[in-house]
Scaffold this motif. Sequence first.
Motif, PDB file in Angstrom:
ATOM      1  N   GLN A 447      25.838  48.351  -1.330  1.00 33.23           N
ATOM      2  CA  GLN A 447      25.620  47.667  -0.060  1.00 33.23           C
ATOM      3  C   GLN A 447      25.448  48.655   1.092  1.00 33.23           C
ATOM      4  O   GLN A 447      26.066  49.729   1.115  1.00 33.23           O
ATOM      5  CB  GLN A 447      26.815  46.761   0.266  1.00 33.23           C
ATOM      6  N   LYS A 448      24.606  48.273   2.015  1.00 37.12           N
ATOM      7  CA  LYS A 448      24.491  48.991   3.289  1.00 37.12           C
ATOM      8  C   LYS A 448      24.540  47.916   4.365  1.00 37.12           C
ATOM      9  O   LYS A 448      23.615  47.111   4.481  1.00 37.12           O
ATOM     10  CB  LYS A 448      23.185  49.783   3.339  1.00 37.12           C
ATOM     11  N   ILE A 449      25.636  47.879   5.111  1.00 40.06           N
ATOM     12  CA  ILE A 449      25.938  46.727   5.956  1.00 40.06           C
ATOM     13  C   ILE A 449      25.886  47.088   7.437  1.00 40.06           C
ATOM     14  O   ILE A 449      26.443  48.099   7.870  1.00 40.06           O
ATOM     15  CB  ILE A 449      27.339  46.171   5.615  1.00 40.06           C
ATOM     16  N   ALA A 450      25.205  46.236   8.203  1.00 37.39           N
ATOM     17  CA  ALA A 450      25.145  46.391   9.655  1.00 37.39           C
ATOM     18  C   ALA A 450      25.832  45.209  10.323  1.00 37.39           C
ATOM     19  O   ALA A 450      25.945  44.124   9.739  1.00 37.39           O
ATOM     20  CB  ALA A 450      23.700  46.486  10.124  1.00 37.39           C
ATOM     21  N   TYR A 451      26.278  45.430  11.543  1.00 38.03           N
ATOM     22  CA  TYR A 451      26.870  44.363  12.339  1.00 38.03           C
ATOM     23  C   TYR A 451      26.134  44.275  13.666  1.00 38.03           C
ATOM     24  O   TYR A 451      25.871  45.289  14.319  1.00 38.03           O
ATOM     25  CB  TYR A 451      28.361  44.622  12.592  1.00 38.03           C
ATOM     26  N   VAL A 452      25.804  43.047  14.063  1.00 39.02           N
ATOM     27  CA  VAL A 452      25.148  42.799  15.346  1.00 39.02           C
ATOM     28  C   VAL A 452      25.978  41.770  16.110  1.00 39.02           C
ATOM     29  O   VAL A 452      26.318  40.714  15.566  1.00 39.02           O
ATOM     30  CB  VAL A 452      23.710  42.278  15.160  1.00 39.02           C
ATOM     31  N   LYS A 453      26.264  42.082  17.359  1.00 42.80           N
ATOM     32  CA  LYS A 453      27.046  41.161  18.179  1.00 42.80           C
ATOM     33  C   LYS A 453      26.135  40.288  19.035  1.00 42.80           C
ATOM     34  O   LYS A 453      25.157  40.752  19.604  1.00 42.80           O
ATOM     35  CB  LYS A 453      27.991  41.937  19.097  1.00 42.80           C
ATOM     36  N   ILE A 454      26.505  38.993  19.111  1.00 38.96           N
ATOM     37  CA  ILE A 454      25.883  38.057  20.045  1.00 38.96           C
ATOM     38  C   ILE A 454      27.023  37.373  20.794  1.00 38.96           C
ATOM     39  O   ILE A 454      28.077  37.106  20.223  1.00 38.96           O
ATOM     40  CB  ILE A 454      25.006  37.019  19.310  1.00 38.96           C
ATOM     41  N   GLY A 455      26.805  37.078  22.070  1.00 38.81           N
ATOM     42  CA  GLY A 455      27.870  36.478  22.864  1.00 38.81           C
ATOM     43  C   GLY A 455      28.468  37.496  23.814  1.00 38.81           C
ATOM     44  O   GLY A 455      28.254  38.707  23.684  1.00 38.81           O
ATOM     45  N   ASP A 456      29.276  36.994  24.745  1.00 35.51           N
ATOM     46  CA  ASP A 456      29.756  37.844  25.832  1.00 35.51           C
ATOM     47  C   ASP A 456      31.249  38.132  25.786  1.00 35.51           C
ATOM     48  O   ASP A 456      31.831  38.596  26.759  1.00 35.51           O
ATOM     49  CB  ASP A 456      29.409  37.203  27.181  1.00 35.51           C
ATOM     50  N   ASP A 457      31.881  37.872  24.642  1.00 31.75           N
ATOM     51  CA  ASP A 457      33.314  38.105  24.569  1.00 31.75           C
ATOM     52  C   ASP A 457      33.623  39.261  23.613  1.00 31.75           C
ATOM     53  O   ASP A 457      32.730  39.793  22.947  1.00 31.75           O
ATOM     54  CB  ASP A 457      34.049  36.830  24.138  1.00 31.75           C
ATOM     55  N   THR A 458      34.887  39.613  23.519  1.00 38.81           N
ATOM     56  CA  THR A 458      35.302  40.780  22.740  1.00 38.81           C
ATOM     57  C   THR A 458      35.102  40.574  21.248  1.00 38.81           C
ATOM     58  O   THR A 458      35.135  39.447  20.743  1.00 38.81           O
ATOM     59  CB  THR A 458      36.783  41.096  22.992  1.00 38.81           C
TER      60      THR A 458
END
Length: 998
Positions: A447-458
């Motif tokens: 596996q090669k895993i990425a994380y992307v954030k959406i939204g304005d909170d922590t």
Amino acid sequence: MKKIDIKIVFFYVLFFFVATSCVGTKINKPKKILTDIPSEIENLDSEKSSNVPTLFELSTQGNKWVDSVYNAMNLDERLGQLFMVAAYSNKDTIHFNAIDKLIKENKIGGLIFFQGGPVRQANLTNRFQSKSKVPLFIGNDAEWGLNMRLDSTYRYPWNMTLGAIQDMKLIEKVGAQMGEQSKRLGIQFNFAPVLDINTNPRNPIIGFRSFGEDKYKVTERAIALMKGVQSQGVFSTGKHFPGHGDTETDSHKGLPTINFSKERLEKVEFYPYKKMFHEGLSSVMVGHLNVPSLESRPNFPSSISYNVVTNILQKELGFKGLIFTDALNMKAISNSNMPSEINFEAFMAGNDVLLFPENIPLAIEKFKLAYSTNLITEERLAFSVKKILKFKYKAGLNSFKPIVTNNLYNELNSPENEALNYELYENAITVLKNTALVLPIKNLESQKIAYVKIGDDTNDSFVSTLKKYADITVISDTNLDSLQMKLKPFTTVIIGYHKSDVAFKNSDLKSDELFKINYLAKNNNVILDIFAKPYSLLPITNFDDIEGLVVSYQNSDIAQIVSAELIFGAIDAKGKLPVSINTNFKVNDGLATEKLNRLGFTTPENVGMNSAILAQIDALAKKAISAKMAPGIQVLVARNGKVIYQKSFGYHTYDSTLKVKDSDIYDVASLTKILATLPNVMLQYDQQKINLETTLGEMSPIFKNTNKQDIHFKELLSHYAGLVAGIPFYKATMDKSKFPSEKYFRRVSEEQFSKQLGDSLFIRNDFHDTIMKMIIKSKLSLKKEYKYSDLTFMILKDYLENTTGKKLEDLIQENFYHSLGMNNSTFNPLRKFDKNRIPPTEIDTYFRHQILQGYVNDLSAALEGGVSGHAGIFSNAMDVAKMMELYLQKGNYGNHQYFSEKTFNDFNTCYFCAAGNRRGIGFDKPQLGAEGPTCGCASMTSFGHTGFTGTMAWADPETQIVYVFLSNRTFPLATENKLSKENIREDIQEVIYNAIIK
């Protein structure tokens, strides 16, 4: 005379208004209506419904108290009991004095506390109670715990989150803890649970406050919560009758309309009330709602409707408990279209307690006038006031004792709160899509895993926990095309939608956020995790491109941690959706996922340990640092597969510049033996390439015809082979001036000098051959006795590399680290990690003459280019714990069997204990007699190892405890081992065992 004239005028106006406003009455018969008490509940002491518990009955002594108090009251005192006034502990003395005045002059019966703090509220409660002749009711809106109104208190999940939980015992535990905390704070009424069935996703005021849209599930959970609250002697209040679930108006701002027939209301909205009454609900709050099918007067609130409060709630449904109005200052009832005498109207409708009334002195004057003119009869007044007194007696207010504020904060924020919260989220988080079983994520090595954030909170807790399982790359870019280019190399993209966990904040997807999710889902293998109420999914019309969909309901730290656990299989999914999401997902949807035995996270109490005792570790670690036994320390404790304590202390060095973080990696020294070499040897054993009786000559031909050829494998790994403790290999490489000789070293890398052991220092590649020749020629003790030797694992490294044709650093990554998710463990860490993540181990003044940071401290391992069988691994506590957990589970981790249980058992056996040798096969074992590495409290089946740099890893099958201690106690000089002399590692281990709840 002027006063009397005004009073007479007011009387006639009031008489006319009341007479014409009461449902089903004639103008010339006001008295009948105003004294009309439901016959079913007129005598609360003598009658009880066959299907209603005895909650509302009192003992003879209780009835005597009620009668005596009532009879001793004057009219002002009786009328005052009807009013429950708003109080705030975050306001000033003007407010406090105003409450004092209402208590003294208007004899009010109760207070509902709003914003403030627990100690301040407790002190005010004591103050106000001391001024009241009859003890006051204290109420609080605590739908998700005291934190709904008070700072410095604990917050439980919202009802909609609880609505996803299938285990009612957990919800009852929530109620019990809420009740316990309320009682500790001197509160008698918790205005919860919300019984509204949220059938309208656009409901602006209920929404997440509801358990869901299914009447049966709402009722089941409400009953469980109520039982928990009332088990602690605190009264529950069901709200908002007749039902606030299908509205699109916030009753704080306007009057919502419920356009359902009475038949529908009886079938749906009334359902939880009927069931709750049967189970003993103490009180009901009537909402400010316009319900045309129940009240013929247009836009007339249910809270002041005689038909709703008396005819339906009390007569038809047979409710005998206390009836509260919703707050009488709300715009739904206080706007200009409402009758001017709201307090009077509410009382005459059948309510017992008038909540958050305005202008109480004037209201009481009007009540007195109505009483004097027989608009309010003595019977009607006594009915409500005596009911109030009955509940005061049941609450123990007949013998009120001031609230003790000592230790109040700690008791309201006990570890049991957090322990329960972990359980709640573990049971609530819901999986709605799992295409191709993308959840949980398996096969980490591929596996090669990425994380992307959406939204304005922590999102800190989510990302940090994800990184404890796998190598996660956080990717961000405001340009979608650029973002997608960055995501191309990744096999899986985790999208976290993080919205504020503050109540009533909008969590709806914005148009650009929706577009981003759709775009990324179309172009990547996506797991979307929603840290917001499930209604935030409504704008998504096509879920086909989303492989994994997780609803975590809230963006709290625990929700983030538990959700990361679920994604990697440390827990399985149990939650069910409490509401429908368009036609895509229906109420009660929720997929089960596979549980992998990977380490998870929880509180000590959830695994039978005491967090207060465990906290003593902090003091020991700080003691070690302040006494300069080590500049920095990492400590981790796990039990039953759950990490329950993980903290970092101190700094990388004594200059206190760089704080130690959990993600920092230490030179673990001899832990390398059981973290890198031993697991690979166990694979060889498991594949029957060697056994306990295999000789060293059979394993490695270079030892044939030497004094070591007949050493058995069992003896070799038990440090019972007679090998010397070590050989100062480095001395052979020094020139006459005691510096590294040019014969063996270069200042820059060359083809034949590429193994680096320090800054600008490279050793010739073939020095390993020299080391092995020196080992072969070393002396061998003729006497069979225990002698610890690093040579054992240097020999094993040579054996493994010659047998497999691969380097040890590659073997351990391929066979274990990649699939275990040990992404912070490696030889020669500077090739992979930033130097600032690696605390230095020593200022070398005897050979390399430099600060050793990222280069192995052990000089024999350094001469091997940083890779040896006995030393060289750099790691952090979390990674070390994974390997120890694999051993604890006898070769299994993440549901992958690395080697057999028999292999582990063979290696974890002490074969020479009778001869005074405590060692297992490769593992260290607890002490025999006075000498040994543990506190003396670990079981004899426990195992582990310690390291020269101030490290320790230990696991105990009997208690299922894993303990990891990492430090750089060798910095700046390794000469004096104060950490060992002071038994810091052992003392911490003793604390861990003391923390086990017997």
